[in-house]
Every structure is written in structure tokens, then in C-alpha cells.
Motif scaffolding. Structure first.
Motif, mmCIF file in Angstrom:
data_model
loop_
_atom_site.group_PDB
_atom_site.id
_atom_site.type_symbol
_atom_site.label_atom_id
_atom_site.label_comp_id
_atom_site.label_asym_id
_atom_site.label_seq_id
_atom_site.Cartn_x
_atom_site.Cartn_y
_atom_site.Cartn_z
ATOM 1 N N GLU A 6 -5.591 12.982 0.790
ATOM 2 C CA GLU A 6 -4.928 11.697 1.000
ATOM 3 C C GLU A 6 -5.373 10.761 -0.106
ATOM 4 O O GLU A 6 -6.545 10.750 -0.495
ATOM 5 N N THR A 7 -4.452 10.022 -0.633
ATOM 6 C CA THR A 7 -4.801 9.034 -1.641
ATOM 7 C C THR A 7 -3.910 7.812 -1.462
ATOM 8 O O THR A 7 -2.860 7.893 -0.821
ATOM 9 N N SER A 8 -4.343 6.692 -1.997
ATOM 10 C CA SER A 8 -3.577 5.468 -1.806
ATOM 11 C C SER A 8 -3.746 4.533 -2.993
ATOM 12 O O SER A 8 -4.702 4.632 -3.763
ATOM 13 N N PRO B 98 -7.769 4.177 -5.058
ATOM 14 C CA PRO B 98 -8.685 4.460 -3.952
ATOM 15 C C PRO B 98 -10.147 4.358 -4.348
ATOM 16 O O PRO B 98 -11.012 4.171 -3.510
ATOM 17 N N THR C 186 0.843 -1.200 0.000
ATOM 18 C CA THR C 186 0.000 0.000 0.000
ATOM 19 C C THR C 186 0.876 1.247 0.000
ATOM 20 O O THR C 186 1.808 1.346 0.796
ATOM 21 N N SER D 269 0.470 5.275 0.511
ATOM 22 C CA SER D 269 -0.424 6.351 0.945
ATOM 23 C C SER D 269 0.341 7.664 0.887
ATOM 24 O O SER D 269 1.467 7.756 1.394
#
Length: 284
Positions: A67-69, A98, A55, A57
């Protein structure tokens, strides 16, 4: 910067959104033990299966905090060939953003890569198939680097470069719990990959990709049984300087986990990994 600007690949230092066909030398790749191996490791003629999760982030500060991942799931196998040589294969890789959208895997991700582990340390050279892509190779380099089990302070060479590495270990039943940490800014030969995370996850034209890294650290926790990693959890953290007016900046966190799911007898495999490449991350 919305989620539409994401260019998905993989986690941290291993991801680049541009495919590249590497230029190799004409020399056949030849790797193996350097002297006598003394520490236990993967058993020759056996295949070890792992689940892999990754992951990325990224947190943007400022007026419109974001925020994004990006997430990766898959399986990998490690087959012990002999003479410190092992073969890594990646299967069933799935990459999602996301919004749950699925992204294609890099070309060549299914192709095997051969590498060495001797006394818990990976070798500086890998053997690959001639038409493997650099993007796929960086993913495999990252996974190989997680397999290290050397339990003393040393200078290790892997996807991050040549890095001073601290190590602390303890016993838990028949297993060894190993904690390794690094200040990635101290790694040699790392300059070419210094912005790989942001370049991978965001649009290459974004301001953030050229931001200076103020801090970058790596922590790896491994549970090792007779030289074989059973569980590995790695965390990378990056702090980027502000890239516009005010306090705007970015933090990035990369979490990667390997979990041993089984061991079987390995069948014979033809070796098409005849070209030599470095274990260190390569930009396109």
C-alpha cells in the motif's frame, strides 16, 4: 514495487508526471452565462477561500501486498467576477509521499483560471494563461469540478468527461446536503484519461498503468449554503483487473476535501486568462 517508484503529482484524474506546454488556438477566450441564471451562487465582487486536501491510496494484492499513498495540502480561492464567471487561484500547495518526502509543485500552479458556474453546473470551457502547464491545469480542473451544486439528476461535463450523474438532496437548517454519484465508466470523452491515476502515482513503465479498469465510481457529498459549497468531500474508487499471474491486481482510492475558510471583498484583477481550453482532463 517500492516507494522509490512513486512519481508524485496530485490526486486521481488530475495528475500526470510529464509537464506539457499546451497548444492553443488564436481565439481570445470568452465565457459567460448562457441565458438567464436562476440559482444562487458566489456573490459578485467577493472572494471565497478554501482549504484543500487530497490523498491517493493504492493497494496492490498478491504475495507481497503493498500500500502506498500521496498527500496534497493547500489553499484555493474563488473570486466571483460576474456574468457567471469565476476565477480560481491555488496557493501554498504542498505535496508529500508516504516517506514524508516533499515533492515540487507543477509549473504554473499559481496561475489563475477562469470558469463558469451557472445553476450549479460548471461550463465545458475554461480560460487560462497562455503559458500554463497541462499538469497544473488538470489540478485546477479537478478543484473546479468539486464546486458543482446542481441538485438534480443530470448529465454534467467536468474533468471526468460528460457523465450521467445521480443526485439526492436534503435540508439541514439553512443549508442543503447534496449527494452526487457516478459510474465513471459511463462518462463520454473519458478514454484519454482512463489510466491517469496509476500513471501519475507510479513509474510510467510499471505494468499496472496499462491494466484495464473493471470498476470506477465517484461519490461527492457537499454542504451548500445559498448556492455556495461550504464543505465538499469526494471519493473515487477504482478496481483494476489482475495484471500478472494469479490474483495480483490493484485497487485505488482517491479522497479529496474542500472546506470554506472565509469570505472577503475582492479587489480588481487584471485578466490574463485569454486562451481557451476544455474543462475535461487532458493527457500530455
Amino acid at each position: 514495487m517500492g516507494t522509490s517508484s512513486i512519481r508524485l503529482t496530485f490526486f486521481s484524474v488530475l495528475l500526470i508526471s510529464v509537464l506539457w506546454k499546451p497548444a492553443y488556438t488564436d481565439d481570445k477566450c470568452s465565457i459567460g452565462c448562457k441565458g438567464s441564471a436562476t440559482a444562487p451562487t458566489f456573490l459578485n465582487g467577493h472572494k471565497y477561500n478554501y482549504g484543500v486536501e487530497g490523498t491517493v491510496s493504492i493497494f496492490l494484492s498478491g504475495a507481497d501486498k503493498q500500500e502506498t499513498s500521496v498527500r496534497l495540502l493547500g489553499q484555493v480561492s474563488v473570486t466571483a467576477i460576474g456574468n457567471c464567471v469565476n476565477e480560481l487561484t491555488v496557493q501554498n500547495l504542498a505535496i508529500s509521499g508516504p516517506d514524508g518526502k516533499k515533492y515540487p509543485c507543477p509549473t504554473g500552479i499559481e496561475k489563475p483560471v477562469r470558469f463558469t458556474i451557472q445553476d450549479g453546473r460548471v461550463g465545458p470551457e475554461i480560460c487560462v494563461e497562455e503559458d500554463d502547464s497541462r499538469r497544473a491545469l488538470n489540478i485546477k480542473r479537478a478543484i473546479i469540478s468539486l464546486l458543482q451544486t446542481e441538485n438534480k439528476a443530470s448529465v454534467q461535463t467536468d474533468i471526468f468527461g460528460t457523465c450521467p450523474t445521480e443526485a439526492v438532496s436534503s435540508q439541514e437548517g439553512g443549508s442543503v446536503l447534496l449527494h452526487r454519484n457516478r459510474d465513471l465508466s459511463r462518462c463520454a470523452y473519458r478514454e484519454q484519461g482512463k489510466n491517469e491515476l496509476i500513471t501519475a502515482v507510479y513509474n510510467p513503465t510499471a505494468e499496472i498503468k496499462n491494466s484495464q479498469v473493471l470498476r470506477s465510481i465517484l461519490n461527492v457529498e457537499s454542504k451548500v449554503n445559498h448556492g455556495v459549497p461550504e464543505k465538499v468531500a469526494a471519493t473515487e474508487e477504482y478496481l483494476y483487473r489482475p495484471f500478472s499471474v494469479g490474483d495480483n491486481g490493484a485497487k485505488a482510492k482517491v479522497f479529496t476535501k474542500l472546506t470554506l475558510t472565509g469570505k472577503t471583498k475582492a479587489g480588481g484583477a487584471s485578466n490574463k486568462c485569454t486562451r481557451s481550453r476544455t474543462i475535461i482532463f487532458e493527457n500530455p
